[in-house]
Design an enzyme around this catalytic site. Structure first.
Site, short mmCIF file in Angstrom:
data_model
loop_
_atom_site.label_atom_id
_atom_site.label_comp_id
_atom_site.label_asym_id
_atom_site.label_seq_id
_atom_site.Cartn_x
_atom_site.Cartn_y
_atom_site.Cartn_z
N GLU A 1 0.88 -1.09 0.06
CA GLU A 1 -0.03 0.05 -0.24
C GLU A 1 0.82 1.08 -0.12
O GLU A 1 2.17 1.15 0.12
CB GLU A 1 -0.94 -0.08 1.14
CG GLU A 1 -1.76 -1.19 1.21
CD GLU A 1 -3.08 -1.34 2.02
OE1 GLU A 1 -2.84 -0.55 3.05
OE2 GLU A 1 -3.83 -2.05 2.10
N GLU B 1 -2.07 -10.10 -6.25
CA GLU B 1 -2.20 -10.96 -7.37
C GLU B 1 -1.30 -10.25 -8.30
O GLU B 1 -0.43 -11.06 -9.19
CB GLU B 1 -3.41 -11.09 -7.96
CG GLU B 1 -4.56 -11.73 -7.15
CD GLU B 1 -5.12 -10.79 -5.95
OE1 GLU B 1 -4.44 -9.75 -5.27
OE2 GLU B 1 -6.28 -11.09 -5.91
#
Ligand code: THU
Length: 137
Positions: free
Chosen positions: A42, A53
């Site tokens: 993040e 992913e």
């Protein structure tokens, strides 16, 4: 526990999820027996967060692997119902993995594990073919 599951769960612990607190781990299973992991990373500018992913897929492609090298993507979340890839990841998955490849969703207890083909994860795909000159009116 199968290695691919353990690696996805380990990758979940590497998540840099300081804003959402939602950790996601991913593990790609390759035909050559190699495994490539990814975690969500993040950023204070929320839109720049990268999902687990895509981290795993970009790592694999950065190492020179391509869709035919990938058998399966395992995604791990600490949730009763294992989380399914977001829309942005589905778009990337449908281009960087084969349609028959599997996406498997797990949690640490290995309950409610679910596997789905890439083709089922994102129907009516926007692909490179849509951009072809022959497709233009
Ligand atoms: N996240 C993933 O890593 N994969 C997904 O498919 C859904 C969302 C991450 C992004 C963000 O860091 C956090 O989970 C909350 O949305």
């Amino acid at each position: 526990m199968e290695k691919k599951y353990q690696l996805a769960l380990d990758a979940m612990q590497n998540a840099y999820a300081v804003y959402s607190g939602f950790r996601v781990g991913a593990c790609l299973v390759l035909k050559n027996g190699e495994y490539i992991i990814g975690a969500n990373v993040e950023n204070a500018s929320y839109g720049l967060c990268n999902c687990a992913e895509r981290s795993a897929l970009f790592a694999a492609y950065s190492k020179g692997y391509r869709k035919d090298d990938i058998i399966e993507l395992v995604v791990a979340t600490d949730t009763v119902t294992p989380s399914s890839p977001c829309g942005a990841c589905r778009q990337v998955i449908c281009e960087l993995m084969n349609q028959e490849a599997l996406v498997t969703l797990i949690n640490p207890k290995l309950i409610n594990t679910y596997s789905i083909k890439v083709s089922e994860l994102l129907p009516y795909q926007f692909t490179g073919d849509c951009l072809n000159d022959e497709n233009k009116l």
